[in-house]
Design an enzyme around this catalytic site. Structure first.
Site, PDB file in Angstrom:
ATOM      1  N   ALA A 123      72.514  50.446  31.040  1.00 30.46           N
ATOM      2  CA  ALA A 123      72.708  51.704  30.305  1.00 30.46           C
ATOM      3  C   ALA A 123      71.540  51.959  29.355  1.00 30.46           C
ATOM      4  O   ALA A 123      71.537  51.507  28.200  1.00 30.46           O
ATOM      5  CB  ALA A 123      74.031  51.667  29.554  1.00 30.46           C
ATOM      6  N   PRO A 127      71.050  61.813  27.545  1.00 32.51           N
ATOM      7  CA  PRO A 127      70.692  63.212  27.807  1.00 32.51           C
ATOM      8  C   PRO A 127      69.322  63.596  27.245  1.00 32.51           C
ATOM      9  O   PRO A 127      68.576  64.326  27.878  1.00 32.51           O
ATOM     10  CB  PRO A 127      71.819  63.995  27.127  1.00 32.51           C
ATOM     11  CG  PRO A 127      72.985  63.058  27.172  1.00 32.51           C
ATOM     12  CD  PRO A 127      72.416  61.676  27.022  1.00 32.51           C
ATOM     13  N   SER A 131      62.717  60.220  30.635  1.00 29.53           N
ATOM     14  CA  SER A 131      61.378  59.610  30.689  1.00 29.53           C
ATOM     15  C   SER A 131      61.018  59.024  29.328  1.00 29.53           C
ATOM     16  O   SER A 131      60.429  57.949  29.227  1.00 29.53           O
ATOM     17  CB  SER A 131      60.338  60.668  31.095  1.00 29.53           C
ATOM     18  OG  SER A 131      60.553  61.062  32.430  1.00 29.53           O
ATOM     19  N   ASP A 239      60.142  46.863  35.394  1.00 29.11           N
ATOM     20  CA  ASP A 239      59.059  46.441  36.299  1.00 29.11           C
ATOM     21  C   ASP A 239      59.670  45.892  37.594  1.00 29.11           C
ATOM     22  O   ASP A 239      59.229  46.228  38.702  1.00 29.11           O
ATOM     23  CB  ASP A 239      58.190  45.343  35.653  1.00 29.11           C
ATOM     24  CG  ASP A 239      57.183  45.914  34.660  1.00 29.11           C
ATOM     25  OD1 ASP A 239      56.931  47.133  34.696  1.00 29.11           O
ATOM     26  OD2 ASP A 239      56.661  45.127  33.843  1.00 29.11           O
ATOM     27  N   ARG A 242      61.387  48.647  39.585  1.00 29.90           N
ATOM     28  CA  ARG A 242      60.445  49.506  40.332  1.00 29.90           C
ATOM     29  C   ARG A 242      60.022  48.827  41.645  1.00 29.90           C
ATOM     30  O   ARG A 242      59.821  49.511  42.657  1.00 29.90           O
ATOM     31  CB  ARG A 242      59.252  49.864  39.431  1.00 29.90           C
ATOM     32  CG  ARG A 242      59.685  50.866  38.385  1.00 29.90           C
ATOM     33  CD  ARG A 242      58.730  51.081  37.240  1.00 29.90           C
ATOM     34  NE  ARG A 242      59.404  51.938  36.244  1.00 29.90           N
ATOM     35  CZ  ARG A 242      59.000  52.142  35.005  1.00 29.90           C
ATOM     36  NH1 ARG A 242      57.904  51.564  34.573  1.00 29.90           N
ATOM     37  NH2 ARG A 242      59.683  52.923  34.189  1.00 29.90           N
ATOM     38  N   GLN A 278      50.348  65.381  71.112  1.00 29.42           N
ATOM     39  CA  GLN A 278      49.537  64.743  70.070  1.00 29.42           C
ATOM     40  C   GLN A 278      50.035  65.096  68.661  1.00 29.42           C
ATOM     41  O   GLN A 278      49.951  64.272  67.744  1.00 29.42           O
ATOM     42  CB  GLN A 278      48.073  65.160  70.231  1.00 29.42           C
ATOM     43  CG  GLN A 278      47.144  64.247  69.472  1.00 29.42           C
ATOM     44  CD  GLN A 278      45.688  64.602  69.697  1.00 29.42           C
ATOM     45  OE1 GLN A 278      45.282  65.754  69.565  1.00 29.42           O
ATOM     46  NE2 GLN A 278      44.885  63.613  70.036  1.00 29.42           N
ATOM     47  N   GLU A 362      64.364  55.221  38.037  1.00 30.65           N
ATOM     48  CA  GLU A 362      63.548  54.025  37.702  1.00 30.65           C
ATOM     49  C   GLU A 362      62.161  54.452  37.212  1.00 30.65           C
ATOM     50  O   GLU A 362      61.173  53.743  37.379  1.00 30.65           O
ATOM     51  CB  GLU A 362      63.445  53.128  38.942  1.00 30.65           C
ATOM     52  CG  GLU A 362      63.644  51.665  38.644  1.00 30.65           C
ATOM     53  CD  GLU A 362      65.099  51.327  38.353  1.00 30.65           C
ATOM     54  OE1 GLU A 362      65.958  52.238  38.351  1.00 30.65           O
ATOM     55  OE2 GLU A 362      65.373  50.161  38.069  1.00 30.65           O
ATOM     56  N   GLY A 363      62.114  55.637  36.585  1.00 25.47           N
ATOM     57  CA  GLY A 363      60.843  56.213  36.135  1.00 25.47           C
ATOM     58  C   GLY A 363      60.327  57.171  37.192  1.00 25.47           C
ATOM     59  O   GLY A 363      60.088  56.775  38.342  1.00 25.47           O
ATOM     60  N   SER A 365      57.794  59.882  39.194  1.00 30.62           N
ATOM     61  CA  SER A 365      56.398  59.689  39.636  1.00 30.62           C
ATOM     62  C   SER A 365      55.443  59.925  38.467  1.00 30.62           C
ATOM     63  O   SER A 365      54.412  59.263  38.344  1.00 30.62           O
ATOM     64  CB  SER A 365      56.064  60.647  40.779  1.00 30.62           C
ATOM     65  OG  SER A 365      56.871  60.348  41.892  1.00 30.62           O
TER      66      SER A 365
HETATM   67  N1  COS Z   1      57.108  44.800  29.802  1.00 34.91           N
HETATM   68  C1  COS Z   1      57.407  44.387  28.555  1.00 34.91           C
HETATM   69  N2  COS Z   1      57.209  45.155  27.449  1.00 34.91           N
HETATM   70  C2  COS Z   1      56.674  46.382  27.657  1.00 34.91           C
HETATM   71  C3  COS Z   1      56.325  46.862  28.923  1.00 34.91           C
HETATM   72  C4  COS Z   1      56.565  46.009  30.042  1.00 34.91           C
HETATM   73  N3  COS Z   1      56.278  46.394  31.275  1.00 34.91           N
HETATM   74  N4  COS Z   1      55.852  48.120  28.819  1.00 34.91           N
HETATM   75  C5  COS Z   1      55.868  48.420  27.508  1.00 34.91           C
HETATM   76  N5  COS Z   1      56.365  47.365  26.815  1.00 34.91           N
HETATM   77  C6  COS Z   1      56.526  47.265  25.374  1.00 34.91           C
HETATM   78  C7  COS Z   1      55.206  47.568  24.677  1.00 34.91           C
HETATM   79  O1  COS Z   1      54.414  46.415  24.592  1.00 34.91           O
HETATM   80  C8  COS Z   1      55.680  48.033  23.311  1.00 34.91           C
HETATM   81  O2  COS Z   1      56.064  46.895  22.556  1.00 34.91           O
HETATM   82  P1  COS Z   1      55.558  46.716  21.036  1.00 34.91           P
HETATM   83  O3  COS Z   1      56.133  47.890  20.288  1.00 34.91           O
HETATM   84  O4  COS Z   1      56.108  45.409  20.621  1.00 34.91           O
HETATM   85  O5  COS Z   1      54.061  46.788  21.098  1.00 34.91           O
HETATM   86  C9  COS Z   1      56.967  48.795  23.630  1.00 34.91           C
HETATM   87  O6  COS Z   1      57.412  48.303  24.909  1.00 34.91           O
HETATM   88  C10 COS Z   1      56.782  50.290  23.708  1.00 34.91           C
HETATM   89  O7  COS Z   1      55.850  50.593  24.723  1.00 34.91           O
HETATM   90  P2  COS Z   1      55.163  52.027  24.845  1.00 34.91           P
HETATM   91  O8  COS Z   1      54.493  52.353  23.554  1.00 34.91           O
HETATM   92  O9  COS Z   1      54.336  52.016  26.101  1.00 34.91           O
HETATM   93  O10 COS Z   1      56.439  52.991  25.020  1.00 34.91           O
HETATM   94  P3  COS Z   1      56.541  54.565  25.248  1.00 34.91           P
HETATM   95  O11 COS Z   1      57.623  55.077  24.384  1.00 34.91           O
HETATM   96  O12 COS Z   1      55.193  55.195  25.193  1.00 34.91           O
HETATM   97  O13 COS Z   1      57.126  54.635  26.749  1.00 34.91           O
HETATM   98  C11 COS Z   1      57.117  54.746  29.157  1.00 34.91           C
HETATM   99  C12 COS Z   1      56.417  54.281  27.866  1.00 34.91           C
HETATM  100  C13 COS Z   1      57.025  56.234  29.370  1.00 34.91           C
HETATM  101  C14 COS Z   1      56.395  54.009  30.291  1.00 34.91           C
HETATM  102  C15 COS Z   1      58.616  54.316  29.130  1.00 34.91           C
HETATM  103  O14 COS Z   1      59.348  55.055  28.180  1.00 34.91           O
HETATM  104  C16 COS Z   1      59.291  54.489  30.480  1.00 34.91           C
HETATM  105  O15 COS Z   1      59.136  53.653  31.369  1.00 34.91           O
HETATM  106  N6  COS Z   1      60.076  55.574  30.631  1.00 34.91           N
HETATM  107  C17 COS Z   1      60.871  55.779  31.830  1.00 34.91           C
HETATM  108  C18 COS Z   1      62.188  55.091  31.691  1.00 34.91           C
HETATM  109  C19 COS Z   1      62.797  54.828  33.023  1.00 34.91           C
HETATM  110  O16 COS Z   1      62.163  54.338  33.951  1.00 34.91           O
HETATM  111  N7  COS Z   1      64.056  55.115  33.138  1.00 34.91           N
HETATM  112  C20 COS Z   1      64.724  54.903  34.378  1.00 34.91           C
HETATM  113  C21 COS Z   1      66.156  54.800  34.183  1.00 34.91           C
HETATM  114  S1  COS Z   1      66.702  53.267  33.695  1.00 34.91           S
HETATM  115  S2  COS Z   1      67.398  52.568  35.361  1.00 34.91           S
END
Ligand code: COS
Length: 378
Positions: A123, A127, A131, A239, A242, A278, A362-363, A365
């Site tokens: 979770a 809303p 992203s 990660d 994805r 083709q 999962e994020g 594109s």
């Molecule tokens: N692994 C571990 N820690 C990570 C990381 C990763 N892959 N990526 C970022 N972090 C950490 C950073 O190091 C940072 O930590 P510190 O504050 O201690 O330095 C913290 O997370 C925040 O990172 P960042 O500043 O990059 O966050 P943003 O708010 O800019 O967000 C994105 C970055 C947009 C990439 C993120 O919000 C995201 O992935 N959004 C999409 C969410 C999603 O995929 N939702 C899908 C539904 S859930 S199933």
């Protein structure tokens, strides 16, 4: 980088492929058309020990690797993308408990999940925090021996069937993502409300709901890892998520190719099979190329995960490439099937609807491109 599968990886892959062909494929169309959660399939996956593939055996997990997990998700998605997302969500949810949980938390919660007897959910999304996941509004306030959770989560896969949820909430305001913490919430102890059930375009066999926390009291020992580290745990889990969605896309892509090849050989127009043209051959050639490329990207990211190396870049690349390829080629697969491909109940029509979500969840594109460009430019 080539991938020579080990005997164990091939064995796990075969178990999943045989199961998908024998038990998942026959009900996949009905699962989609009626939007029914495939409960019996999930139970069987638990019996086959496929609900916790890369997690430790001491807690009932499969004790295998991430690469095997990706192969299983591909095999399931080749038949039914709904089943694949149910299983991969269950896996993402277990990951932070395995990596950041205390021994007590692992002993208490993991066996319930690894057996597949109880389902898990993750979770994070709200809303106003899709992203921009760090903008979540759900709060967790310490009150004696409990954290009190308040807030609404949305688009929660397994939301209607999960008994255990990893929930992300703000424990401190005004410090952005550093104020987010993670909790293991057990519905039988800390009940939440299941809200709106989404009527989706694709992956219709997986249930997607709102989850509402109203003064939900969670024992303070269910704080996962360190206070304020929840966002980082979510990103780490994503990660892996994805990679798994990338594997789901490879399954969808392979199914597009399977269906297109079979139909192009069987269907005759102008006195010859479609495959003799083709224009059709080139669509199939491009599909074949992208199946191989997507699979290699996914396995590469999975192998890095297994080696304990950073894989954000590779996971985002795999997910981005595979999801866009799945979308593109599912449209081509319909094109090859002509008007028949557009009809409800045809597998290629389902594949297209299922492919679309992989560019969003999962994020999106766009988020994958944010991750990739940030890492490339830093
Ligand atoms: N692994 C571990 N820690 C990570 C990381 C990763 N892959 N990526 C970022 N972090 C950490 C950073 O190091 C940072 O930590 P510190 O504050 O201690 O330095 C913290 O997370 C925040 O990172 P960042 O500043 O990059 O966050 P943003 O708010 O800019 O967000 C994105 C970055 C947009 C990439 C993120 O919000 C995201 O992935 N959004 C999409 C969410 C999603 O995929 N939702 C899908 C539904 S859930 S199933």
């Amino acid at each position: 980088m080539g991938f020579e599968l080990t005997e164990e990886q091939m064995l796990i892959q075969k178990v999943a492929q045989d199961f998908a062909i024998a038990e998942v494929e026959p009900i996949a169309s009905e699962t989609d058309l009626k939007g029914i959660y495939p409960e019996a399939i999930v139970k069987r996956l638990g019996e086959l020990e496929l609900m916790s593939i890369p997690y430790p055996e001491e807690y009932g997990g499969g004790g295998a690797d991430y690469l095997s997990y990706a192969l299983v998700i591909e095999a399931l998605a080749r038949s039914c993308a709904s089943t694949a997302v149910i299983v991969l969500t269950h896996h993402i949810m277990q990951y932070p408990i395995v990596k950041y949980g205390t021994p007590d938390q692992k002993t208490k919660f993991l066996p319930r999940l690894t057996s597949g007897k109880e389902m898990g959910g993750f979770a994070l999304t709200e809303p106003s925090a899709g992203s921009d996941a760090g903008n979540m509004q759900t709060t967790a306030v310490l009150d004696g021996d409990h954290y009190v959770l308040n807030g609404n989560k949305c688009f929660i896969t397994n939301g209607a069937v999960a008994n255990l949820m990893v929930v992300f909430a703000k424990t401190e305001q005004g410090i952005g993502t550093k104020g987010v913490s993670a909790f293991i919430v057990d519905k039988s102890v800390s009940p939440w409300e299941v809200g709106k059930h989404e009527d989706k375009m694709g992956v219709r066999g997986s249930y997607t709901t709102d989850i509402i926390f109203k003064n939900c009291r969670v024992p303070k020992e269910n704080l996962l890892g360190k206070l304020g580290k929840g966002f980082s745990y979510a990103m780490d889990a994503l990660d892996g998520g994805r990679i798994a969605v990338g594997a789901q896309c490879v399954g969808i892509l392979q199914a597009c190719l399977d269906e297109s090849v079979a139909y192009a050989k069987e269907r005759k127009q102008f006195g010859k099979p479609l495959a003799a043209n083709q224009a059709i051959q080139w669509m199939i050639a491009d599909m074949q190329k992208d199946v191989i490329a997507a699979r290699l990207l996914v396995l590469n990211a999975a192998a890095l995960r297994d080696a304990g190396k950073p894989c954000s870049l590779e996971a985002a690349s795999a997910k981005l490439f595979a999801s866009e390829a799945a979308m593109k080629h599912s449209v081509k697969a319909i094109q090859i099937h002509g008007g028949y491909g557009y009809m409800r109940g045809m597998k290629v029509e389902r594949l297209m609807r299922d492919a679309k979500i992989t560019e969003l969840y999962e994020g999106s594109s766009e988020v994958q491109r944010m991750v990739l460009s940030r890492l490339a430019l830093q």
